[in-house]
Write an enzyme that holds these catalytic residues in place. Structure first.
Site, PDB file in Angstrom:
ATOM      1  CE  LYS A  15      -2.149  -0.976   3.906  1.00  0.00           C
ATOM      2  NZ  LYS A  15      -1.414  -2.541   3.949  1.00  0.00           N
ATOM      3  NE  ARG A  90      -4.752  -0.731   9.962  1.00  0.00           N
ATOM      4  CZ  ARG A  90      -3.434  -0.308   9.341  1.00  0.00           C
ATOM      5  NH1 ARG A  90      -3.327   0.719   8.937  1.00  0.00           N
ATOM      6  NH2 ARG A  90      -2.216  -1.022   9.424  1.00  0.00           N
ATOM      7  NE  ARG A 129       7.339  -2.481   6.254  1.00  0.00           N
ATOM      8  CZ  ARG A 129       5.732  -2.356   6.362  1.00  0.00           C
ATOM      9  NH1 ARG A 129       5.192  -1.815   5.395  1.00  0.00           N
ATOM     10  NH2 ARG A 129       5.387  -2.352   7.613  1.00  0.00           N
ATOM     11  NE  ARG A 162       6.131   0.037  10.455  1.00  0.00           N
ATOM     12  CZ  ARG A 162       4.973  -0.295   9.621  1.00  0.00           C
ATOM     13  NH1 ARG A 162       4.843   0.366   8.436  1.00  0.00           N
ATOM     14  NH2 ARG A 162       3.825  -0.886  10.164  1.00  0.00           N
ATOM     15  NE  ARG A 173       1.605  -4.284  11.370  1.00  0.00           N
ATOM     16  CZ  ARG A 173       2.802  -4.423  10.651  1.00  0.00           C
ATOM     17  NH1 ARG A 173       3.933  -4.986  10.775  1.00  0.00           N
ATOM     18  NH2 ARG A 173       2.537  -3.623   9.513  1.00  0.00           N
TER      19      ARG A 173
HETATM   20  P1  ADP Z   1       2.234  -1.755   3.407  1.00  0.00           P
HETATM   21  O1  ADP Z   1       2.073  -0.271   3.280  1.00  0.00           O
HETATM   22  O2  ADP Z   1       0.704  -2.303   2.570  1.00  0.00           O
HETATM   23  O3  ADP Z   1       2.313  -2.487   4.542  1.00  0.00           O
HETATM   24  P2  ADP Z   1       4.626  -1.627   1.807  1.00  0.00           P
HETATM   25  O4  ADP Z   1       4.428  -0.679   0.675  1.00  0.00           O
HETATM   26  O5  ADP Z   1       5.637  -0.987   2.955  1.00  0.00           O
HETATM   27  O6  ADP Z   1       3.478  -2.576   2.436  1.00  0.00           O
HETATM   28  O7  ADP Z   1       5.363  -2.860   1.197  1.00  0.00           O
HETATM   29  C1  ADP Z   1       5.873  -3.757   2.218  1.00  0.00           C
HETATM   30  C2  ADP Z   1       7.444  -4.543   1.716  1.00  0.00           C
HETATM   31  O8  ADP Z   1       7.143  -5.127   0.458  1.00  0.00           O
HETATM   32  C3  ADP Z   1       8.289  -3.387   1.414  1.00  0.00           C
HETATM   33  O9  ADP Z   1       9.552  -3.880   1.807  1.00  0.00           O
HETATM   34  C4  ADP Z   1       8.327  -2.978  -0.034  1.00  0.00           C
HETATM   35  O10 ADP Z   1       9.602  -2.562  -0.564  1.00  0.00           O
HETATM   36  C5  ADP Z   1       7.913  -4.435  -0.436  1.00  0.00           C
HETATM   37  N1  ADP Z   1       7.132  -4.477  -1.716  1.00  0.00           N
HETATM   38  C6  ADP Z   1       6.209  -3.648  -1.958  1.00  0.00           C
HETATM   39  N2  ADP Z   1       5.436  -4.193  -3.290  1.00  0.00           N
HETATM   40  C7  ADP Z   1       6.091  -5.234  -3.691  1.00  0.00           C
HETATM   41  C8  ADP Z   1       6.058  -5.946  -4.979  1.00  0.00           C
HETATM   42  N3  ADP Z   1       5.155  -5.633  -5.858  1.00  0.00           N
HETATM   43  N4  ADP Z   1       7.012  -6.919  -4.891  1.00  0.00           N
HETATM   44  C9  ADP Z   1       7.896  -7.289  -4.016  1.00  0.00           C
HETATM   45  N5  ADP Z   1       8.037  -6.605  -3.130  1.00  0.00           N
HETATM   46  C10 ADP Z   1       7.051  -5.524  -2.732  1.00  0.00           C
HETATM   47  P1  AMP Z   2       0.834   0.736   8.961  1.00  0.00           P
HETATM   48  O1  AMP Z   2       1.780   1.632   8.821  1.00  0.00           O
HETATM   49  O2  AMP Z   2      -0.554   1.034   8.156  1.00  0.00           O
HETATM   50  O3  AMP Z   2       1.268  -0.707   8.820  1.00  0.00           O
HETATM   51  O4  AMP Z   2       0.276   0.932  10.505  1.00  0.00           O
HETATM   52  C1  AMP Z   2       0.976   0.596  11.422  1.00  0.00           C
HETATM   53  C2  AMP Z   2       0.227   0.544  12.998  1.00  0.00           C
HETATM   54  O5  AMP Z   2      -0.479   1.878  13.436  1.00  0.00           O
HETATM   55  C3  AMP Z   2      -1.023  -0.303  13.050  1.00  0.00           C
HETATM   56  O6  AMP Z   2      -0.796  -1.821  13.235  1.00  0.00           O
HETATM   57  C4  AMP Z   2      -1.937   0.178  14.117  1.00  0.00           C
HETATM   58  O7  AMP Z   2      -1.516   0.007  15.196  1.00  0.00           O
HETATM   59  C5  AMP Z   2      -1.706   1.462  13.619  1.00  0.00           C
HETATM   60  N1  AMP Z   2      -2.733   2.035  12.637  1.00  0.00           N
HETATM   61  C6  AMP Z   2      -2.197   2.566  11.446  1.00  0.00           C
HETATM   62  N2  AMP Z   2      -3.487   2.941  10.767  1.00  0.00           N
HETATM   63  C7  AMP Z   2      -4.549   2.825  11.742  1.00  0.00           C
HETATM   64  C8  AMP Z   2      -6.109   3.031  11.501  1.00  0.00           C
HETATM   65  N3  AMP Z   2      -6.609   3.377  10.729  1.00  0.00           N
HETATM   66  N4  AMP Z   2      -6.835   2.457  12.523  1.00  0.00           N
HETATM   67  C9  AMP Z   2      -6.259   1.896  13.852  1.00  0.00           C
HETATM   68  N5  AMP Z   2      -4.729   1.877  14.060  1.00  0.00           N
HETATM   69  C10 AMP Z   2      -4.004   2.059  13.076  1.00  0.00           C
END
Ligand code: ADP
Ligand code: AMP
Length: 216
Positions: A15, A90, A129, A162, A173
């Site tokens: 995302k 969410r 990541r 993270r 999660r």
């Molecule tokens: P989210 O925001 O949904 O938690 P991220 O955008 O942070 O996901 O992506 C999670 C991890 O996967 C990151 O390390 C990112 O670089 C990697 N990633 C994102 N898209 C892809 C893809 N299409 N193929 C492989 N790795 C990806």
């Molecule tokens: P994310 O960066 O989207 O993976 O979110 C990291 C953490 O932030 C989550 O595991 C939650 O603890 C909190 N968080 C982020 N967005 C929300 C949301 N919309 N509602 C509740 N908790 C959230």
């Protein structure tokens, strides 16, 4: 042209990666609730301290805190013509609060983009990541490495792993996503807003699929 869009999907689906790219292409702000919480953590604000206890456990931060924070952000001038929401809503209550806020301004959600990725792949993505300290840009050791080790390509800030990307927290999660967030997929599908994209392809392929799905 703008418009309000939501990117939804499990943790690690891509995302944040896609929202960064799409927001630039569509010229709308990228609003990530997770990034706003992490900024507050870094700055040791009261909000950051309250959010931390939930984030560390992989739980959702309570709706009242989260809704107020995101609505405040969406009320700023730069979101007047649209925004790309990543990680919000969410829960059903968050979805209702968002619709009510937009309706009051005579606006609406244009589309909800669901990025689908199998669970095994999510663990692999999150364990590799690396996130940038300044603005939350994300990299992956194997799939999207930075040009210089440990440094963000975009803003030169240091990269870190993270705390909530450790395996036990990731599993929690993913469970929270299935229990509390996945029901929103059906809700938006019933409103005719849902566009599904296969997120297991490369980053570039996923971007093209998303760009084909929207008219920003
Ligand atoms: P989210 O925001 O949904 O938690 P991220 O955008 O942070 O996901 O992506 C999670 C991890 O996967 C990151 O390390 C990112 O670089 C990697 N990633 C994102 N898209 C892809 C893809 N299409 N193929 C492989 N790795 C990806
Ligand atoms: P994310 O960066 O989207 O993976 O979110 C990291 C953490 O932030 C989550 O595991 C939650 O603890 C909190 N968080 C982020 N967005 C929300 C949301 N919309 N509602 C509740 N908790 C959230």
């Amino acid at each position: 042209m703008g418009g309000f869009y939501i990117i939804i999907g499990p943790p690690g689906a891509g995302k944040g990666t896609q929202a960064t790219i799409l927001a630039e292409k569509c010229k709308i702000p990228h609003i990530s609730s997770g990034n706003i919480f992490r900024e507050n953590l870094q700055n040791r604000t009261e909000l950051g301290k309250r959010a931390k206890e939930y984030m560390d456990k992989g739980e959702l931060v309570p709706d009242d805190i989260t809704i107020q924070m995101v609505i405040n952000r969406l009320s700023q001038q730069d979101c007047e013509n649209g925004a790309l929401l990543d990680g919000f809503p969410r829960t059903p209550l968050q979805a209702e609060a968002l619709s009510a806020f937009l309706a009051e301004k005579g606006k609406q959600i244009e589309a909800v983009l669901l990025i689908e990725v199998p669970a095994e792949e999510l663990i692999d993505r999150l364990s590799g990541r690396w996130t940038c300290k300044a603005e939350g840009h994300v990299y992956h050791l194997k799939y999207n490495p930075p040009k210089k080790d440990g440094i963000c390509d975009i803003d030169g800030s240091p990269l870190y792993q993270r705390d909530d990307d450790k395996r036990e927290t990731v599993e929690q999660r993913i469970k929270v996503y299935k229990d509390q967030t996945a029901p929103l997929v059906e809700y938006y599908e019933s409103k005719g807003l849902l566009k599904k994209v296969d997120g297991s392809k490369t980053i570039e392929e996923v971007t093209s699929a998303l760009m084909n799905a929207i008219k920003c």
